[in-house]
Design a protein around this motif. Structure first.
Motif, short mmCIF file in Angstrom:
data_model
loop_
_atom_site.label_atom_id
_atom_site.label_comp_id
_atom_site.label_asym_id
_atom_site.label_seq_id
_atom_site.Cartn_x
_atom_site.Cartn_y
_atom_site.Cartn_z
N TYR A 6 64.08 23.85 59.63
CA TYR A 6 62.76 24.19 60.14
C TYR A 6 62.34 23.20 61.24
O TYR A 6 61.82 23.60 62.29
CB TYR A 6 61.75 24.17 58.99
CG TYR A 6 60.31 24.19 59.44
CD1 TYR A 6 59.73 25.35 59.93
CD2 TYR A 6 59.53 23.03 59.39
CE1 TYR A 6 58.42 25.37 60.36
CE2 TYR A 6 58.22 23.04 59.81
CZ TYR A 6 57.66 24.21 60.30
OH TYR A 6 56.35 24.21 60.73
N GLU A 11 59.94 24.74 64.05
CA GLU A 11 58.68 24.25 64.59
C GLU A 11 58.70 23.95 66.09
O GLU A 11 57.71 24.21 66.78
CB GLU A 11 58.22 23.02 63.80
CG GLU A 11 56.78 22.67 64.09
CD GLU A 11 56.17 21.78 63.03
OE1 GLU A 11 55.69 20.70 63.40
OE2 GLU A 11 56.17 22.16 61.84
N TRP A 14 57.54 27.02 67.81
CA TRP A 14 56.36 27.67 67.25
C TRP A 14 55.12 27.09 67.93
O TRP A 14 54.53 26.11 67.48
CB TRP A 14 56.33 27.46 65.74
CG TRP A 14 55.22 28.19 65.03
CD1 TRP A 14 54.47 29.21 65.50
CD2 TRP A 14 54.77 27.93 63.70
NE1 TRP A 14 53.55 29.61 64.56
CE2 TRP A 14 53.71 28.85 63.44
CE3 TRP A 14 55.15 27.04 62.70
CZ2 TRP A 14 53.03 28.86 62.22
CZ3 TRP A 14 54.47 27.05 61.49
CH2 TRP A 14 53.43 27.96 61.26
N ASP A 16 51.49 26.29 69.22
CA ASP A 16 50.12 26.35 68.71
C ASP A 16 49.18 26.41 69.91
O ASP A 16 49.20 25.52 70.77
CB ASP A 16 49.85 25.09 67.88
CG ASP A 16 48.46 25.11 67.27
OD1 ASP A 16 47.86 26.19 67.17
OD2 ASP A 16 47.96 24.02 66.89
N ARG A 243 60.56 18.58 65.38
CA ARG A 243 59.13 18.47 65.14
C ARG A 243 58.89 18.83 63.68
O ARG A 243 59.53 19.73 63.14
CB ARG A 243 58.32 19.42 66.04
CG ARG A 243 58.08 18.90 67.45
CD ARG A 243 57.17 19.83 68.23
NE ARG A 243 56.91 19.35 69.57
CZ ARG A 243 55.88 18.62 69.94
NH1 ARG A 243 54.96 18.28 69.02
NH2 ARG A 243 55.71 18.23 71.18
N ARG A 247 53.23 20.94 65.60
CA ARG A 247 53.70 22.01 66.49
C ARG A 247 53.41 21.70 67.96
O ARG A 247 52.44 21.01 68.29
CB ARG A 247 53.03 23.32 66.09
CG ARG A 247 53.50 23.88 64.77
CD ARG A 247 52.54 24.92 64.23
NE ARG A 247 52.38 26.05 65.14
CZ ARG A 247 51.44 26.99 64.99
NH1 ARG A 247 50.58 26.92 63.98
NH2 ARG A 247 51.37 27.99 65.85
#
Length: 258
Positions: A6, A11, A14, A16, A243, A247
Motif C-alpha cells: 500500500y 498511497e 492516491w 488528496d 507514502r 497522501r
C-alpha cells in the motif's frame, strides 16, 4: 506485506484534493472569489514521470483556477528530467497567471530549469514580486529564493510592491514564515516537508527535513502576526518511493474578502 504494498503502490498514487476558503480584510473586492491552485514537490525523475504529471494536470484543469502557484522541487535531481513534461505544464491555463519558485532539489542547474519553466508558461520568481491587476485593483505574488541553497531576501523582493497591497508569498521551506512575518505578507504557501511522507499512528511525521520542523502539513498561523501559512504535502516522493498516512496533495483555495 499488505502495508508495504500500500505504501509503495497505493498511497503515492492516491491524490488528496484539499479545498479551503481563506478570508482577508486586505484582499481587494475585485479579487474576492479567486480560485488559487497550489501544488508542490513533484520530484520528476524519482518515482514520478510525465504520465503522473498528466494525471495531476487533469485535476488542476478541472479546478478551473484563476491563478496557479508551484512552490518548488519540480525535479528530484536533474533539470533535464523536466524536459518531457514542459508541454503538460504549458497546457495549464490561469487568467491571473502561473507562478513558480525553486526548491532545494532544483539547484543543480537553475538556468536550464528556469528556462524550461518559462517555456511552460510559469513566471519563476527569485526574490521578486509580480503585480497582478484585475478590475482596477492589484495584488502581489512574491517568490523567495530557497533557504537551503539560495539567498532569500524579502526586502529586495518587496521593493516594487506599493504599501498596503495584498501580498501572497511563495517560499519553499515553511519554517521561514517566522522570519518573514516581520514583512508585509498576508499569506505564505510552502512545500518541502512532504507532510513527513511517512506518518505513524499517534506519532505523526517520523521525519521532516530542515526548514519544516515546525510547520509540517496543512494550515498554520504564525505566533506573532497570525499570518496564515499553508504547507502542501507535495505530489511526489524523494529518497524512498513510499507514502504512508500522508497522501500526495493538490490544494484549491478560494480567497474571500473578510
Amino acid at each position: 506485506m499488505l502495508t508495504s504494498g500500500y505504501a509503495w503502490q497505493g498511497e503515492p498514487n492516491w491524490l488528496d484534493i484539499t479545498r479551503l476558503e481563506l478570508s482577508f480584510k486586505e484582499l481587494p473586492s475585485a479579487f474576492a472569489g479567486t480560485r488559487l491552485v497550489h501544488f508542490s514537490d513533484v520530484h520528476l525523475g524519482f518515482n514520478k514521470d510525465v504520465h503522473d504529471l498528466k494525471r495531476l494536470a487533469g485535476h488542476i484543469k478541472e479546478a478551473q483556477p484563476d491563478i496557479i502557484c508551484f512552490t518548488g522541487d519540480i525535479v528530484d535531481s536533474y533539470a533535464e528530467d523536466l524536459t518531457e513534461s514542459v508541454p503538460v505544464l504549458a497546457g495549464l491555463s490561469a487568467p491571473l497567471g502561473k507562478y513558480a519558485i525553486l526548491g532545494n532539489h532544483d539547484y543543480k542547474n537553475t538556468e536550464l530549469l528556469t528556462r524550461l519553466l518559462n517555456e511552460a508558461g510559469f513566471r519563476v520568481l527569485r526574490n521578486q514580486s509580480y503585480l497582478v491587476k484585475q478590475g482596477g485593483a492589484s495584488i502581489a505574488v512574491t517568490g523567495l529564493d530557497d533557504m537551503l541553497h539560495g539567498k532569500p531576501d524579502p526586502q529586495a523582493a518587496l521593493k516594487d510592491v506599493p504599501e498596503g497591497v495584498f501580498t501572497l508569498l511563495m517560499m519553499h521551506e515553511p519554517d521561514y514564515a517566522d522570519t518573514v512575518e516581520a514583512y508585509p505578507f498576508h499569506l505564505q504557501l510552502s512545500g518541502h516537508s512532504h507532510g513527513g511522507q511517512i506518518r505513524l499512528p499517534f506519532v505523526g511525521a517520523a521525519y521532516t527535513p530542515y526548514g519544516s520542523n515546525k510547520y509540517i502539513s496543512g494550515l498554520y498561523y504564525t505566533d506573532k502576526k497570525r499570518m496564515p501559512v499553508y504547507v502542501n504535502r507535495g505530489f511526489g516522493e524523494t529518497y524512498m518511493p513510499l507514502r504512508f498516512m500522508c497522501r500526495p496533495e493538490l490544494t484549491i483555495f478560494t480567497l474571500r474578502r473578510a
